[in-house]
Design a protein around this motif. Structure first.
Motif, PDB file in Angstrom:
ATOM      1  N   GLU A   1       0.797  -1.101   0.029  1.00 39.30           N
ATOM      2  CA  GLU A   1       0.023   0.071   0.016  1.00 39.30           C
ATOM      3  C   GLU A   1       0.871   1.141  -0.201  1.00 39.30           C
ATOM      4  O   GLU A   1       0.853   2.263  -0.749  1.00 39.30           O
ATOM      5  CB  GLU A   1      -0.881  -0.177   1.240  1.00 39.30           C
ATOM      6  CG  GLU A   1      -1.587   1.152   1.274  1.00 39.30           C
ATOM      7  CD  GLU A   1      -2.829   1.270   2.388  1.00 39.30           C
ATOM      8  OE1 GLU A   1      -2.446   0.706   3.495  1.00 39.30           O
ATOM      9  OE2 GLU A   1      -3.925   1.868   1.830  1.00 39.30           O
TER      10      GLU A   1
ATOM     11  N   ILE B   1       2.845   1.508  -3.389  1.00 39.27           N
ATOM     12  CA  ILE B   1       1.923   1.918  -4.737  1.00 39.27           C
ATOM     13  C   ILE B   1       1.551   3.277  -4.684  1.00 39.27           C
ATOM     14  O   ILE B   1       1.805   4.035  -5.458  1.00 39.27           O
ATOM     15  CB  ILE B   1       0.696   0.847  -4.817  1.00 39.27           C
ATOM     16  CG1 ILE B   1       1.312  -0.517  -5.338  1.00 39.27           C
ATOM     17  CG2 ILE B   1      -0.332   1.219  -5.710  1.00 39.27           C
ATOM     18  CD1 ILE B   1       0.264  -1.785  -5.196  1.00 39.27           C
ATOM     19  N   ILE B   2       1.164   3.525  -3.221  1.00 36.14           N
ATOM     20  CA  ILE B   2       0.882   5.046  -3.247  1.00 36.14           C
ATOM     21  C   ILE B   2       1.719   6.024  -3.335  1.00 36.14           C
ATOM     22  O   ILE B   2       1.694   6.962  -3.939  1.00 36.14           O
ATOM     23  CB  ILE B   2      -0.051   5.271  -1.798  1.00 36.14           C
ATOM     24  CG1 ILE B   2      -1.373   4.319  -1.965  1.00 36.14           C
ATOM     25  CG2 ILE B   2      -0.220   6.759  -1.501  1.00 36.14           C
ATOM     26  CD1 ILE B   2      -2.317   4.581  -0.724  1.00 36.14           C
TER      27      ILE B   2
ATOM     28  N   TRP C   1       4.409   5.345  -5.316  1.00 37.22           N
ATOM     29  CA  TRP C   1       4.527   5.531  -6.754  1.00 37.22           C
ATOM     30  C   TRP C   1       3.773   6.429  -7.568  1.00 37.22           C
ATOM     31  O   TRP C   1       3.949   7.332  -8.306  1.00 37.22           O
ATOM     32  CB  TRP C   1       4.768   4.371  -7.384  1.00 37.22           C
ATOM     33  CG  TRP C   1       5.738   3.386  -7.253  1.00 37.22           C
ATOM     34  CD1 TRP C   1       7.170   3.698  -6.655  1.00 37.22           C
ATOM     35  CD2 TRP C   1       5.975   2.064  -6.835  1.00 37.22           C
ATOM     36  NE1 TRP C   1       8.012   2.875  -6.219  1.00 37.22           N
ATOM     37  CE2 TRP C   1       7.430   1.702  -6.473  1.00 37.22           C
ATOM     38  CE3 TRP C   1       4.995   0.738  -6.968  1.00 37.22           C
ATOM     39  CZ2 TRP C   1       7.609   0.430  -6.301  1.00 37.22           C
ATOM     40  CZ3 TRP C   1       5.517  -0.468  -6.856  1.00 37.22           C
ATOM     41  CH2 TRP C   1       6.725  -0.603  -6.510  1.00 37.22           C
ATOM     42  N   MET C   2       2.458   6.347  -7.063  1.00 34.28           N
ATOM     43  CA  MET C   2       1.458   7.137  -7.578  1.00 34.28           C
ATOM     44  C   MET C   2       1.782   8.629  -7.356  1.00 34.28           C
ATOM     45  O   MET C   2       1.085   9.372  -8.050  1.00 34.28           O
ATOM     46  CB  MET C   2       0.024   6.655  -7.181  1.00 34.28           C
ATOM     47  CG  MET C   2      -0.344   5.395  -7.794  1.00 34.28           C
ATOM     48  SD  MET C   2      -2.219   4.860  -7.479  1.00 34.28           S
ATOM     49  CE  MET C   2      -2.212   3.219  -8.267  1.00 34.28           C
ATOM     50  N   GLN C   3       2.174   8.865  -6.003  1.00 35.53           N
ATOM     51  CA  GLN C   3       2.554  10.173  -5.806  1.00 35.53           C
ATOM     52  C   GLN C   3       3.930  10.589  -5.932  1.00 35.53           C
ATOM     53  O   GLN C   3       4.314  11.680  -5.612  1.00 35.53           O
ATOM     54  CB  GLN C   3       2.121  10.519  -4.567  1.00 35.53           C
ATOM     55  CG  GLN C   3       0.508  10.277  -4.161  1.00 35.53           C
ATOM     56  CD  GLN C   3       0.199  10.020  -2.648  1.00 35.53           C
ATOM     57  OE1 GLN C   3       1.162   9.957  -1.962  1.00 35.53           O
ATOM     58  NE2 GLN C   3      -1.075  10.127  -2.449  1.00 35.53           N
ATOM     59  N   LEU C   4       4.699  10.197  -7.088  1.00 36.64           N
ATOM     60  CA  LEU C   4       5.874  10.300  -7.246  1.00 36.64           C
ATOM     61  C   LEU C   4       6.907  10.213  -6.107  1.00 36.64           C
ATOM     62  O   LEU C   4       7.594  11.101  -5.898  1.00 36.64           O
ATOM     63  CB  LEU C   4       6.018  11.655  -8.211  1.00 36.64           C
ATOM     64  CG  LEU C   4       5.228  11.616  -9.357  1.00 36.64           C
ATOM     65  CD1 LEU C   4       5.468  12.986  -9.995  1.00 36.64           C
ATOM     66  CD2 LEU C   4       5.702  10.478 -10.277  1.00 36.64           C
TER      67      LEU C   4
ATOM     68  N   TRP D   1      -5.418   1.413  -5.412  1.00 36.11           N
ATOM     69  CA  TRP D   1      -5.511   2.371  -6.491  1.00 36.11           C
ATOM     70  C   TRP D   1      -6.620   3.411  -6.133  1.00 36.11           C
ATOM     71  O   TRP D   1      -6.436   4.747  -6.150  1.00 36.11           O
ATOM     72  CB  TRP D   1      -5.912   1.730  -7.833  1.00 36.11           C
ATOM     73  CG  TRP D   1      -5.823   2.562  -8.955  1.00 36.11           C
ATOM     74  CD1 TRP D   1      -5.280   3.687  -9.151  1.00 36.11           C
ATOM     75  CD2 TRP D   1      -6.142   2.094 -10.374  1.00 36.11           C
ATOM     76  NE1 TRP D   1      -5.313   4.214 -10.399  1.00 36.11           N
ATOM     77  CE2 TRP D   1      -5.884   3.102 -11.107  1.00 36.11           C
ATOM     78  CE3 TRP D   1      -6.733   0.882 -10.739  1.00 36.11           C
ATOM     79  CZ2 TRP D   1      -6.172   3.031 -12.492  1.00 36.11           C
ATOM     80  CZ3 TRP D   1      -7.206   0.782 -11.887  1.00 36.11           C
ATOM     81  CH2 TRP D   1      -6.710   1.865 -12.808  1.00 36.11           C
TER      82      TRP D   1
ATOM     83  N   ALA E   1      -5.626   6.196  -3.637  1.00 37.20           N
ATOM     84  CA  ALA E   1      -4.601   7.356  -3.660  1.00 37.20           C
ATOM     85  C   ALA E   1      -5.546   7.914  -4.776  1.00 37.20           C
ATOM     86  O   ALA E   1      -5.000   9.109  -5.190  1.00 37.20           O
ATOM     87  CB  ALA E   1      -3.549   6.699  -4.991  1.00 37.20           C
ATOM     88  N   THR E   2      -6.733   7.639  -5.362  1.00 36.20           N
ATOM     89  CA  THR E   2      -7.162   8.479  -6.830  1.00 36.20           C
ATOM     90  C   THR E   2      -8.353   9.288  -6.157  1.00 36.20           C
ATOM     91  O   THR E   2      -8.221  10.468  -6.555  1.00 36.20           O
ATOM     92  CB  THR E   2      -7.747   7.468  -7.556  1.00 36.20           C
ATOM     93  OG1 THR E   2      -6.680   6.681  -8.131  1.00 36.20           O
ATOM     94  CG2 THR E   2      -8.101   8.420  -8.824  1.00 36.20           C
TER      95      THR E   2
END
Lengths: 203, 342
Positions: free
Chosen positions: B44, B47-48, B50-53, B301, B304-305
């Protein structure tokens, strides 16, 4: 078999003990929690006599839904414990009468088992036909022989639900409601205005 | 050495095996579940990140892989604080209930053909019953903490979980119409033979979406994490918890996520079956695990979205959108099954 017997005595003892605790506990929230424990152990007893569908329904409906609302309401109540105790003697005769009626009914059921044991075969928790599961057997009975009673029960529940909504719903003035369709129908042209503001003066 | 084994240990093992069989099987299920919980928290955060750079945890161990154990150790070493106004028994009982309920449900999950601890007739009802009990851990925690934030979180959670359970029940009914059995293994067997036989393809596709969103609400995950909304309620129902009781809440919540992902897999994604018949040589347990991981990725996902729902919007979605939709689908699927002979 010894395991089943032990499980029966465990479930039965905890069910009865928590039933007693429901009325003995000082704190109403504790009472509701003991009530849930009693439901749970009754579900265990259902499993032991082979009525697994009823057991699961008991847990889903009573523990999972009814008792949650119960707990919800009791937790929000502002209860004065001393005043709660005061009514005990006043309600004792009525309570004792209900208890006596229940005891008499139990005596009739259990007594019938001893007086006329040959009718005991009619009372069985398992399905009548061996090849159908409990769920199928209940479904077959409810939707064929007892369909009108079943529908009537549904109607009673529906009336109760409509009544509860009518009693509690009231139109309040001045409440802003969200209309998602209106929000989605909005276009930039009708909600945003682009203006050129000259320097030094307002819009 | 060999004689000692064959002469003494083996006969004893044979003798006591019926007694230790169930406990051993329970361990075989529970230990991987708890390990997956540990690594779900890791993934978690990764991945979050990576999604938030960002990078996510990368310091403890290679690639940060030991991070979950470091976190666990940290929690165990902290002091267990019981607030002075709290009801100590219920306060400590509620995290146990959450944790135990998250684990007992795994008893009926079929991991592969025949790989199930208790293959009961009413498996799906059992799962539904257990997941509907999850609300007690939260409500009891909120009440016993004797704190307004915890209480508000618990009330929100109770209303939310009861609301979404209704549409979840109807979605399960639509699946049961097509399968004709409440046994989880039968539900999976009905979807054999490739991806086009899975329930997610075809008439039940909208129900799969409804079910997934309802599981988000049922596990109190973003965007429905109002019970623990940190912006308003600090942490909601577990604001007063620390150390081991907090860890049990945490483990229970994540084990519930994995369980709900497993339920989605069994009901809609074909359980242990391969997506194409040519791939059936891969063991079913691997497909099952991969599908659970796939659904869990959606959980992360979504977190994070999407921003958090407002409370009235949450109730509107549950009662005014999902309930009528799933009820209509029950009628529709029942009609189709009746007229096509299912």
């Amino acid at each position: 078999m010894i395991l089943q017997t032990l499980a029966f005595y465990l479930f039965a003892f905890v069910a009865v003990a928590s039933g007693v605790m429901v009325i003995v506990a000082r704190n109403p929230v504790h009472s509701v929690l003991f009530l849930i424990l009693a439901f749970f152990n009754s579900a265990g007893l259902f499993v032991l006599i082979g009525a697994e569908f009823l057991a699961m329904l008991l847990v889903v409906v009573y523990v999972g839904a009814v008792a949650v609302l119960f707990l919800f309401v009791v937790m929000m109540l502002d209860i004065d414990f001393i005043r709660l105790r005061e009514g005990f003697m006043r309600y004792l005769p009525v309570g004792a009468m209900i208890g006596l009626v229940l005891l008499a009914e139990l005596a009739v059921v259990v007594g019938g088992h001893f007086v006329a044991p040959e009718f005991g075969g009619f009372v069985s928790a398992g399905p009548v036909t061996a090849d159908a599961t409990n769920t199928e057997a209940i479904g077959l009975l409810i939707y064929t022989d007892y369909v009108f009673i079943f529908q009537a029960a549904g109607l009673v529940l529906l009336v109760a639900m409509v009544g509860a909504i009518v009693l509690t719903a009231r139109r309040r003035e001045g409440v802003k409601r969200q209309k998602v369709s209106d929000q989605n129908a909005r276009r930039p042209e009708e909600s945003v205005e682009v203006v050129k503001v000259p320097t030094g003066s307002g819009v | 050495m060999a004689e000692i084994f064959t002469d003494t240990i083996w006969p004893w093992l044979v003798f006591i095996w019926p007694w230790i069989k169930i406990p051993v099987l329970i361990l075989v299920i529970i230990v991987p579940v708890l390990l997956s919980v540990a690594y779900l928290t890791y993934w978690e955060r990764k991945i979050i990140g990576w999604m938030q750079l960002r990078k996510g945890p990368n310091v403890v161990g290679p690639l940060g892989l030991l991070q979950p154990f470091a976190d666990g150790l940290k929690l165990f070493l902290k002091e267990t604080v019981i607030p002075s106004g709290a009801n100590p028994i219920i306060f400590l009982l509620s995290p146990m209930i959450t944790f135990v309920l998250a684990l007992v449900a795994w008893a009926v999950i079929p991991f592969d053909e025949g790989w199930v601890l208790a293959d009961i007739n009413v498996g799906i009802l059992y799962l539904f019953a257990i997941s509907s009990l999850g609300v007690y851990g939260i409500v009891m925690a909120g009440w016993a903490s004797n704190s307004k934030y915890a209480f508000l979180g618990a009330l929100r959670s109770a209303a939310q979980m009861v609301s979404y359970e209704v549409s979840m029940g109807f979605v399960i009914v639509t699946v049961l119409f097509l399968v004709g059995s409440l046994n989880l293994s039968d539900i999976v067997r009905a979807q054999a033979g490739g991806i086009w036989n899975w329930h997610v393809v075809g008439i039940l596709a909208p129900m799969c979406v409804v079910f997934f969103v309802s599981t988000l609400a049922e596990t109190n995950r973003a965007p429905f994490d109002l019970p623990e909304a940190e912006a308003e309620l600090v942490a909601g129902y577990f604001v007063e918890y620390s150390s081991f009781p907090f860890a049990m809440f945490f483990l229970g919540e994540y084990a519930n996520m994995i369980l709900m992902a497993g339920m989605t897999t069994i009901l809609f994604l074909g359980g242990w079956h391969a997506p194409f018949p040519a791939l059936e040589f891969v063991p079913g347990i691997i497909w099952f695990a991969l599908k659970i991981a796939f659904v869990l990725f959606f959980f992360l996902w979504v977190r994070a979205t999407f921003p958090r729902y407002r409370y009235d919007q949450l109730m509107r979605l549950g009662w005014k959108v999902f309930l009528p939709l799933s009820l209509a689908w029950v009628v529709l699927v029942a009609g189709i099954v009746e007229f096509t002979g299912g």
